[in-house]
Scaffold this active site. Sequence first.
Site, PDB file in Angstrom:
ATOM      1  N   ARG A  30     -34.084   6.546 -49.531  1.00  0.00           N
ATOM      2  CA  ARG A  30     -33.890   7.741 -50.366  1.00  0.00           C
ATOM      3  C   ARG A  30     -34.861   8.872 -50.010  1.00  0.00           C
ATOM      4  O   ARG A  30     -35.338   9.596 -50.881  1.00  0.00           O
ATOM      5  CB  ARG A  30     -34.049   7.411 -51.852  1.00  0.00           C
TER       6      ARG A  30
ATOM      7  N   SER B 182     -28.390   7.226 -60.323  1.00  0.00           N
ATOM      8  CA  SER B 182     -29.628   6.486 -60.606  1.00  0.00           C
ATOM      9  C   SER B 182     -30.720   7.490 -60.954  1.00  0.00           C
ATOM     10  O   SER B 182     -30.959   8.431 -60.201  1.00  0.00           O
ATOM     11  CB  SER B 182     -30.071   5.701 -59.372  1.00  0.00           C
TER      12      SER B 182
ATOM     13  N   GLU C 239     -35.423   9.914 -59.169  1.00  0.00           N
ATOM     14  CA  GLU C 239     -34.654  10.096 -57.939  1.00  0.00           C
ATOM     15  C   GLU C 239     -34.033  11.483 -57.836  1.00  0.00           C
ATOM     16  O   GLU C 239     -34.015  12.064 -56.765  1.00  0.00           O
ATOM     17  CB  GLU C 239     -33.596   8.991 -57.860  1.00  0.00           C
TER      18      GLU C 239
HETATM   19  N1  EPU Z   1     -29.441  -4.665 -63.126  1.00  0.00           N
HETATM   20  C1  EPU Z   1     -29.894  -4.898 -64.392  1.00  0.00           C
HETATM   21  N2  EPU Z   1     -29.353  -4.194 -65.444  1.00  0.00           N
HETATM   22  C2  EPU Z   1     -28.371  -3.278 -65.258  1.00  0.00           C
HETATM   23  C3  EPU Z   1     -27.888  -3.040 -63.953  1.00  0.00           C
HETATM   24  C4  EPU Z   1     -28.436  -3.739 -62.902  1.00  0.00           C
HETATM   25  O1  EPU Z   1     -30.789  -5.714 -64.596  1.00  0.00           O
HETATM   26  O2  EPU Z   1     -27.953  -2.643 -66.250  1.00  0.00           O
HETATM   27  C5  EPU Z   1     -30.087  -5.360 -62.003  1.00  0.00           C
HETATM   28  C6  EPU Z   1     -29.302  -6.535 -61.491  1.00  0.00           C
HETATM   29  O3  EPU Z   1     -30.207  -7.565 -61.218  1.00  0.00           O
HETATM   30  C7  EPU Z   1     -28.719  -6.023 -60.179  1.00  0.00           C
HETATM   31  C8  EPU Z   1     -29.782  -5.062 -59.712  1.00  0.00           C
HETATM   32  O4  EPU Z   1     -30.265  -4.478 -60.927  1.00  0.00           O
HETATM   33  O5  EPU Z   1     -28.493  -7.059 -59.289  1.00  0.00           O
HETATM   34  C9  EPU Z   1     -29.291  -4.010 -58.779  1.00  0.00           C
HETATM   35  O6  EPU Z   1     -28.243  -3.245 -59.390  1.00  0.00           O
HETATM   36  P1  EPU Z   1     -27.133  -2.505 -58.520  1.00  0.00           P
HETATM   37  O7  EPU Z   1     -26.536  -3.454 -57.559  1.00  0.00           O
HETATM   38  O8  EPU Z   1     -26.210  -1.794 -59.447  1.00  0.00           O
HETATM   39  O9  EPU Z   1     -27.942  -1.469 -57.652  1.00  0.00           O
HETATM   40  P2  EPU Z   1     -29.179  -0.512 -57.951  1.00  0.00           P
HETATM   41  O10 EPU Z   1     -30.328  -0.973 -57.127  1.00  0.00           O
HETATM   42  O11 EPU Z   1     -29.430  -0.373 -59.408  1.00  0.00           O
HETATM   43  C10 EPU Z   1     -28.669   1.101 -55.989  1.00  0.00           C
HETATM   44  C11 EPU Z   1     -28.612   2.589 -55.780  1.00  0.00           C
HETATM   45  C12 EPU Z   1     -27.275   3.138 -56.240  1.00  0.00           C
HETATM   46  C13 EPU Z   1     -26.172   2.427 -55.472  1.00  0.00           C
HETATM   47  C14 EPU Z   1     -26.281   0.926 -55.757  1.00  0.00           C
HETATM   48  C15 EPU Z   1     -25.266   0.126 -54.975  1.00  0.00           C
HETATM   49  C16 EPU Z   1     -30.885   3.414 -55.952  1.00  0.00           C
HETATM   50  C17 EPU Z   1     -31.875   4.147 -56.776  1.00  0.00           C
HETATM   51  N3  EPU Z   1     -29.705   3.228 -56.520  1.00  0.00           N
HETATM   52  O12 EPU Z   1     -28.633   0.882 -57.395  1.00  0.00           O
HETATM   53  O13 EPU Z   1     -27.257   4.506 -55.901  1.00  0.00           O
HETATM   54  O14 EPU Z   1     -24.900   2.900 -55.864  1.00  0.00           O
HETATM   55  O15 EPU Z   1     -27.581   0.471 -55.336  1.00  0.00           O
HETATM   56  O16 EPU Z   1     -25.644   0.056 -53.648  1.00  0.00           O
HETATM   57  O17 EPU Z   1     -31.171   3.047 -54.812  1.00  0.00           O
HETATM   58  C18 EPU Z   1     -27.922   6.625 -56.733  1.00  0.00           C
HETATM   59  O18 EPU Z   1     -28.788   6.632 -55.861  1.00  0.00           O
HETATM   60  O19 EPU Z   1     -27.782   7.592 -57.551  1.00  0.00           O
HETATM   61  C19 EPU Z   1     -27.071   5.468 -56.871  1.00  0.00           C
HETATM   62  C20 EPU Z   1     -26.168   5.345 -57.847  1.00  0.00           C
END
Ligand code: EPU
Length: 372
Positions: free
Chosen positions: A192, A270, A364
């Site tokens: 990012r 995010s 972010e």
């Molecule tokens: N989780 C929770 N609670 C929740 C949601 C998720 O505990 O309400 C935990 C779960 O353990 C899950 C982990 O968080 O396995 C990761 O969640 P997710 O796979 O949804 O991915 P993320 O790390 O939260 C990142 C990016 C997103 C992107 C997704 C999918 C960042 C800051 N965010 O989210 O990007 O769509 O991966 O690859 O890197 C963005 O940057 O605006 C964005 C939406």
Amino acid sequence: MTGVNLLGGPAGGETCEVVRSVYESAPAPDPTSSRLADLTTLHVGGPARRLVMARTTDELVAEVREADARGEQVLLLGAGSNVVVSDEGFDGVVVVVATRGLTAEVSDCAGAFLTVAAGEPWDRVVDHTISQEWIGLETLSGIPGATGATPVQNVGAYGAEVSQTIARVRTWDRLDARYVTFAASDSGFGYRSSRFKEEPGRYVVIEVSFQLELGPLSALIRYAELAGALGIEVGRRAPLADVRAAVLELRRSKGMVLDPEDHDTWSAGSFFTNPLLAPEHAATLPEGAPRYAQPDGTVKTSAAWLIDHAGFARGYGSGPATVSGKHALALTNRGGATAADIVRLAREVRDGVRERFGVTLVPEPVLVGIEL
Ligand code: EPU
């Protein structure tokens, strides 16, 4: 030379004839308001002192140059999906990047080389690449925003980052008042981040070029959740259109596809980046906290998990700004929220996570006139 193309494209022995094509999405409508609340996906923010639409690259650069010469502040706005503007608004010119156009040079030998104007809506570009059977952007389906914004924060989702397919980024350098083109290797891409983000305001992205492979199957699927949705193992490929459909469904289930009717999507995506911790620090997190070892020795954990487990579960909050009901990492506007409401919630979440886990979450989106 003959050969087998594992991606399903033409085998060797083909000609290297280059075919050029042009694609352009519909022009952006004229804005009906100069309130940032009407121009951003979080729907908060006061008025812009002045607002201009830049529909060509010449207009874009001219507006920025002239404002710089006058000493007027400039805010470049694409689709407004990654920005939080204060309720005071913006005391300068908001330049809406509404440039259009994608040109492609495609050959069996060299794949597809696309050059996209900064203002092209990102998801239309992704959709176009899939319809043409160009590989590499499929897991980045459904991300709101303009193409020019993607290299700035090295947009990523479901195992891919734009830096993996970006060939070069053409910019206007406001400091030296000249055009500068950066190769991907010179763009300082990280998680990012990029040199364009590290030196805020210096570079205006004009065009982004991508180098993509040809074929009907996706790049290797690296994200377990997506592989599961596709019914394949991590490390396999799937038809491009299936990958797009699965990603759109996953994103929708997390409130990450814009829908004016659904307040869970009134967000800036995010709100915090996933923290990169020293291994000793990561070891102090409770069992069950996600931990992903990084090539540089740090450990990435999940901001959403930390937020969730610090007492801010989905739907947390009772005011006009709440944690999304579909994903703990999105802060949302339930309809009447101000920027101040979002900031109050963001501070509460950040402070709560710091108290519970000793991790300071970093926002972010781009914050304009706001200190967290
Ligand atoms: N989780 C929770 N609670 C929740 C949601 C998720 O505990 O309400 C935990 C779960 O353990 C899950 C982990 O968080 O396995 C990761 O969640 P997710 O796979 O949804 O991915 P993320 O790390 O939260 C990142 C990016 C997103 C992107 C997704 C999918 C960042 C800051 N965010 O989210 O990007 O769509 O991966 O690859 O890197 C963005 O940057 O605006 C964005 C939406």
